[in-house]
Design a protein around this motif. Structure first.
Motif, PDB file in Angstrom:
ATOM      1  N   PHE A   1       0.702  -1.170  -0.034  1.00 54.17           N
ATOM      2  CA  PHE A   1       0.083   0.009   0.034  1.00 54.17           C
ATOM      3  C   PHE A   1       0.840   1.298  -0.032  1.00 54.17           C
ATOM      4  CE2 PHE A   1      -3.889  -1.814   2.369  1.00 54.17           C
ATOM      5  CZ  PHE A   1      -4.081  -2.601   1.168  1.00 54.17           C
ATOM      6  N   GLU A   2       1.841   1.260   0.863  1.00 50.79           N
ATOM      7  CA  GLU A   2       2.740   2.394   0.935  1.00 50.79           C
ATOM      8  C   GLU A   2       3.434   2.625  -0.479  1.00 50.79           C
ATOM      9  OE1 GLU A   2       5.362   2.038   4.320  1.00 50.79           O
ATOM     10  OE2 GLU A   2       3.928   1.564   5.752  1.00 50.79           O
TER      11      GLU A   2
ATOM     12  N   GLY B   1       2.392   2.173  -3.110  1.00 54.29           N
ATOM     13  CA  GLY B   1       1.294   2.664  -4.117  1.00 54.29           C
ATOM     14  C   GLY B   1       1.018   1.397  -5.139  1.00 54.29           C
TER      15      GLY B   1
ATOM     16  N   THR C   1      -1.476  -0.676  -5.264  1.00 54.54           N
ATOM     17  CA  THR C   1      -3.033  -0.809  -5.658  1.00 54.54           C
ATOM     18  C   THR C   1      -3.427   0.473  -6.080  1.00 54.54           C
ATOM     19  OG1 THR C   1      -3.549  -0.317  -3.224  1.00 54.54           O
ATOM     20  CG2 THR C   1      -2.992  -2.476  -3.800  1.00 54.54           C
ATOM     21  N   ASP C   2      -2.453   1.421  -6.106  1.00 54.54           N
ATOM     22  CA  ASP C   2      -3.326   2.642  -6.717  1.00 54.54           C
ATOM     23  C   ASP C   2      -3.673   2.605  -8.030  1.00 54.54           C
ATOM     24  OD1 ASP C   2      -2.355   3.688  -4.278  1.00 54.54           O
ATOM     25  OD2 ASP C   2      -0.721   5.018  -5.172  1.00 54.54           O
TER      26      ASP C   2
ATOM     27  N   CYS D   1      -7.981  -5.551  -3.061  1.00 55.58           N
ATOM     28  CA  CYS D   1      -7.532  -4.122  -2.789  1.00 55.58           C
ATOM     29  C   CYS D   1      -7.349  -3.432  -3.706  1.00 55.58           C
ATOM     30  CB  CYS D   1      -6.012  -4.353  -1.957  1.00 55.58           C
ATOM     31  SG  CYS D   1      -5.617  -5.445  -0.633  1.00 55.58           S
TER      32      CYS D   1
ATOM     33  N   ASP E   1      -6.626   1.036  -4.296  1.00 62.67           N
ATOM     34  CA  ASP E   1      -6.286   2.458  -3.823  1.00 62.67           C
ATOM     35  C   ASP E   1      -6.034   2.341  -2.274  1.00 62.67           C
ATOM     36  OD1 ASP E   1      -6.715   3.570  -6.329  1.00 62.67           O
ATOM     37  OD2 ASP E   1      -8.795   3.776  -6.128  1.00 62.67           O
ATOM     38  N   ARG E   2      -5.088   1.505  -2.042  1.00 67.39           N
ATOM     39  CA  ARG E   2      -4.624   1.496  -0.649  1.00 67.39           C
ATOM     40  C   ARG E   2      -5.710   0.941   0.380  1.00 67.39           C
ATOM     41  NH1 ARG E   2       0.269   5.783  -0.603  1.00 67.39           N
ATOM     42  NH2 ARG E   2       0.641   5.766  -2.756  1.00 67.39           N
ATOM     43  N   LYS E   3      -6.640   0.351   0.070  1.00 63.82           N
ATOM     44  CA  LYS E   3      -7.644  -0.169   0.923  1.00 63.82           C
ATOM     45  C   LYS E   3      -8.001  -1.717   0.571  1.00 63.82           C
ATOM     46  CE  LYS E   3     -10.068   4.185   0.971  1.00 63.82           C
ATOM     47  NZ  LYS E   3     -11.085   5.175   0.479  1.00 63.82           N
TER      48      LYS E   3
END
Length: 103
Positions: free
Chosen positions: A38-39, A41, A43-44, A67, A69-71
């Motif tokens: 996530f950090e 990016g 999954t952005d 996942c 956008d980091r969720k």
């Protein structure tokens, strides 16, 4: 570019952890690895489908973690274990069963 990324089963930790699946820190490290993705990016702007073990309520599940956008959007545990031939998946994981009240 791509809009969906599908990874292999248990890709976050690796399929061959064997008895390390019986240790809670294996699950903790998987969450740490997902947080690092996530950090960075990863999954952005793309739906990512990761294979990852999940410990929930003291029960170990082999899951898909979706996942974007980091969720975390969805965690889907396996409902059937591979226990034939070389496979002994139920040694490490429990098949998820839905209760009638949750349907």
């Amino acid at each position: 570019g791509a809009s969906y990324r599908l990874g292999p089963e248990l890709e976050i930790c690796g399929y061959g952890c064997e008895d390390h699946f019986l240790e809670s820190d294996t699950f903790d490290h998987c969450w740490e690895s997902l947080a690092e993705l996530f950090e960075r990016g990863a999954t952005d702007g793309i739906l990512c489908d990761f294979g990852m073990p999940i410990l929930h309520g003291g029960v170990r599940y082999n899951c898909r973690v979706l996942c974007r956008d980091r969720k975390v959007l969805l965690i889907r545990p396996k409902t059937s274990m591979a226990d034939n031939g070389n496979y002994r998946e139920s040694r490490y994981f429990t098949a998820y069963k839905t209760s009638e009240s949750s349907q």
